[in-house]
Design an enzyme around this catalytic site. Structure first.
Site, PDB file in Angstrom:
ATOM      1  N   LEU A 120       0.817  -1.209   0.000  1.00 32.63           N
ATOM      2  CA  LEU A 120       0.000   0.000   0.000  1.00 32.63           C
ATOM      3  C   LEU A 120       0.856   1.267   0.000  1.00 32.63           C
ATOM      4  O   LEU A 120       0.504   2.257  -0.639  1.00 32.63           O
ATOM      5  CB  LEU A 120      -0.943  -0.008   1.198  1.00 32.63           C
ATOM      6  CG  LEU A 120      -1.941  -1.173   1.248  1.00 32.63           C
ATOM      7  CD1 LEU A 120      -2.910  -1.000   2.418  1.00 32.63           C
ATOM      8  CD2 LEU A 120      -2.700  -1.312  -0.061  1.00 32.63           C
TER       9      LEU A 120
ATOM     10  N   ASP B  58      11.622   2.709   4.795  1.00 31.66           N
ATOM     11  CA  ASP B  58      11.296   1.294   4.946  1.00 31.66           C
ATOM     12  C   ASP B  58      12.606   0.559   5.215  1.00 31.66           C
ATOM     13  O   ASP B  58      13.659   1.195   5.377  1.00 31.66           O
ATOM     14  CB  ASP B  58      10.609   0.760   3.677  1.00 31.66           C
ATOM     15  CG  ASP B  58       9.618  -0.375   3.978  1.00 31.66           C
ATOM     16  OD1 ASP B  58       9.977  -1.270   4.766  1.00 31.66           O
ATOM     17  OD2 ASP B  58       8.502  -0.349   3.437  1.00 31.66           O
TER      18      ASP B  58
ATOM     19  N   ASP C 158      14.782   1.341  10.576  1.00 35.44           N
ATOM     20  CA  ASP C 158      14.036   0.306  11.291  1.00 35.44           C
ATOM     21  C   ASP C 158      13.113   0.976  12.298  1.00 35.44           C
ATOM     22  O   ASP C 158      13.579   1.717  13.177  1.00 35.44           O
ATOM     23  CB  ASP C 158      15.018  -0.627  12.005  1.00 35.44           C
ATOM     24  CG  ASP C 158      14.354  -1.849  12.624  1.00 35.44           C
ATOM     25  OD1 ASP C 158      13.113  -1.833  12.826  1.00 35.44           O
ATOM     26  OD2 ASP C 158      15.078  -2.818  12.926  1.00 35.44           O
TER      27      ASP C 158
ATOM     28  N   PHE D 139       2.627   3.457   7.838  1.00 31.54           N
ATOM     29  CA  PHE D 139       2.189   2.186   7.258  1.00 31.54           C
ATOM     30  C   PHE D 139       3.195   1.068   7.513  1.00 31.54           C
ATOM     31  O   PHE D 139       2.988  -0.055   7.071  1.00 31.54           O
ATOM     32  CB  PHE D 139       1.975   2.336   5.744  1.00 31.54           C
ATOM     33  CG  PHE D 139       0.591   2.786   5.362  1.00 31.54           C
ATOM     34  CD1 PHE D 139      -0.287   1.934   4.709  1.00 31.54           C
ATOM     35  CD2 PHE D 139       0.159   4.080   5.650  1.00 31.54           C
ATOM     36  CE1 PHE D 139      -1.559   2.350   4.356  1.00 31.54           C
ATOM     37  CE2 PHE D 139      -1.108   4.510   5.295  1.00 31.54           C
ATOM     38  CZ  PHE D 139      -1.982   3.635   4.647  1.00 31.54           C
TER      39      PHE D 139
ATOM     40  N   SER E 227      -6.625  -1.181  11.143  1.00 30.22           N
ATOM     41  CA  SER E 227      -7.213  -2.277  10.376  1.00 30.22           C
ATOM     42  C   SER E 227      -8.551  -2.692  10.955  1.00 30.22           C
ATOM     43  O   SER E 227      -8.807  -2.550  12.157  1.00 30.22           O
ATOM     44  CB  SER E 227      -6.259  -3.478  10.383  1.00 30.22           C
ATOM     45  OG  SER E 227      -6.874  -4.623   9.840  1.00 30.22           O
TER      46      SER E 227
ATOM     47  N   TYR F 289      -2.227  -9.799  15.330  1.00 34.98           N
ATOM     48  CA  TYR F 289      -2.124  -8.669  14.416  1.00 34.98           C
ATOM     49  C   TYR F 289      -3.187  -7.619  14.736  1.00 34.98           C
ATOM     50  O   TYR F 289      -2.899  -6.423  14.816  1.00 34.98           O
ATOM     51  CB  TYR F 289      -2.276  -9.175  12.974  1.00 34.98           C
ATOM     52  CG  TYR F 289      -2.342  -8.084  11.931  1.00 34.98           C
ATOM     53  CD1 TYR F 289      -1.195  -7.425  11.509  1.00 34.98           C
ATOM     54  CD2 TYR F 289      -3.557  -7.725  11.345  1.00 34.98           C
ATOM     55  CE1 TYR F 289      -1.247  -6.432  10.548  1.00 34.98           C
ATOM     56  CE2 TYR F 289      -3.620  -6.727  10.377  1.00 34.98           C
ATOM     57  CZ  TYR F 289      -2.466  -6.091   9.982  1.00 34.98           C
ATOM     58  OH  TYR F 289      -2.529  -5.109   9.029  1.00 34.98           O
TER      59      TYR F 289
ATOM     60  N   LYS G 166      -3.151  -3.556  16.389  1.00 35.91           N
ATOM     61  CA  LYS G 166      -3.893  -2.384  15.924  1.00 35.91           C
ATOM     62  C   LYS G 166      -4.658  -1.742  17.077  1.00 35.91           C
ATOM     63  O   LYS G 166      -4.747  -0.507  17.172  1.00 35.91           O
ATOM     64  CB  LYS G 166      -4.848  -2.775  14.796  1.00 35.91           C
ATOM     65  CG  LYS G 166      -4.156  -3.354  13.571  1.00 35.91           C
ATOM     66  CD  LYS G 166      -3.143  -2.388  12.959  1.00 35.91           C
ATOM     67  CE  LYS G 166      -2.550  -2.936  11.678  1.00 35.91           C
ATOM     68  NZ  LYS G 166      -1.562  -2.010  11.072  1.00 35.91           N
TER      69      LYS G 166
END
Length: 279
Positions: free
Chosen positions: A13, A32, A50, A70, A110, A135, A139
């Site tokens: 994304l 990234d 990192d 992101f 998410s 996961y 969030k």
């Protein structure tokens, strides 16, 4: 805006966001773990860093107005793997943003933060956290961190609970699809809205069968245009009858609501990856 930072810029994304975000600022910094990213904009600088390194994040965000976060592992995995990038990495971003006096963090949350709610409940942005995986739990942690930093330190945040941002390739996506154009529109609104405080918004297109309600996020001015109904007949015919007792069909988290903790949910999404990343 003078400086805008994007983490996760080499991801699926993030690669779609680099070009449009570069037009919103004088200096655009993408970051990234990859050695480099292709097709950089004239005002773009890439920094390999990192997100589990607090000092590196403080340096990355120096002089920035906002950060679009992101960067993370984008699937369910054992807690030991998620702890650094998804949990502690969220802390380093908010703490670095605070230390550098940023105005706002725009965060890729998410649907998996509320993935164990049933789709028939038509939940709003004020639905209680109900994660479907480690996961999803990460969030929830980041959303609560965002709320805390707003309440105690005045750092704004927009937490975008993204549903399914990929081609419509399964029955769930007929309701949960977020087109790439609508993703870009959502992130732009999260950045450009004058005042957000701590805000939550669902990242979903204008689908006839969207299972979530953004009525209480109208202050962001997010008005998606795309609709997955155009794919419904073909997708439903291909998938055939769905088991109404399978959590993957009945809960917002889809396959993430059905897999054992620590096991991949993405593996069961039947994603068509032909156009899901830019190179």
């Amino acid at each position: 805006m003078k400086k805008l930072v994007l983490t996760g810029a080499a991801g699926r994304l993030g690669s779609y966001l680099r070009e449009p975000l570069s037009t919103m600022c004088e200096q655009f910094v993408s970051s990234d773990l990859a050695d480099a990213v292709p097709n950089m904009a004239a005002n773009e600088t890439y920094v390999k860093a990192d997100i589990t390194d607090l000092d590196a994040m403080v340096a990355l965000l120096e002089g920035a107005d906002m950060v679009v976060h992101f960067g993370a592992i984008g699937d369910e995995a054992p807690m030991e793997e998620l702890w650094g990038p998804n949990f502690y990495g969220a802390y380093t971003i908010w703490e670095a943003a605070y230390r550098n006096k940023l105005r706002r963090v725009v965060y890729a949350s998410s649907i998996h933060a509320v993935g164990m709610h049933k789709k028939t409940d038509f939940i709003g942005i004020d639905a209680a956290h109900k994660p479907d995986t480690f996961y999803g739990l990460a969030k929830c942690f980041a959303e609560d961190l965002a709320s805390l930093y707003w309440d105690k330190r005045g750092l704004e945040a927009v937490c975008m609970r993204i549903l399914s941002c990929a081609q419509v390739s399964n029955s769930r996506a007929v309701g949960s699809w977020l087109s790439y154009d609508d993703l870009i529109h959502l992130v732009e609104r999260a950045i450009s809205t004058p005042i957000t405080g701590f805000s939550v918004v669902y990242g979903v297109s204008n689908n006839d069968r969207a299972p979530v309600d953004n009525a209480k996020a109208q202050h962001l001015g997010y008005h998606p245009k795309d609709n997955a109904e155009q794919f419904a007949e073909e997708i439903y015919a291909t998938d055939g009858p769905l088991d109404p007792r399978d959590p993957a069909n009945t809960h917002h988290g889809g396959p993430f609501a059905a897999v054992d903790l620590g096991n991949s949910g993405v593996a069961y999404l039947n994603l068509n990856t032909d156009d899901t990343a830019k190179t």
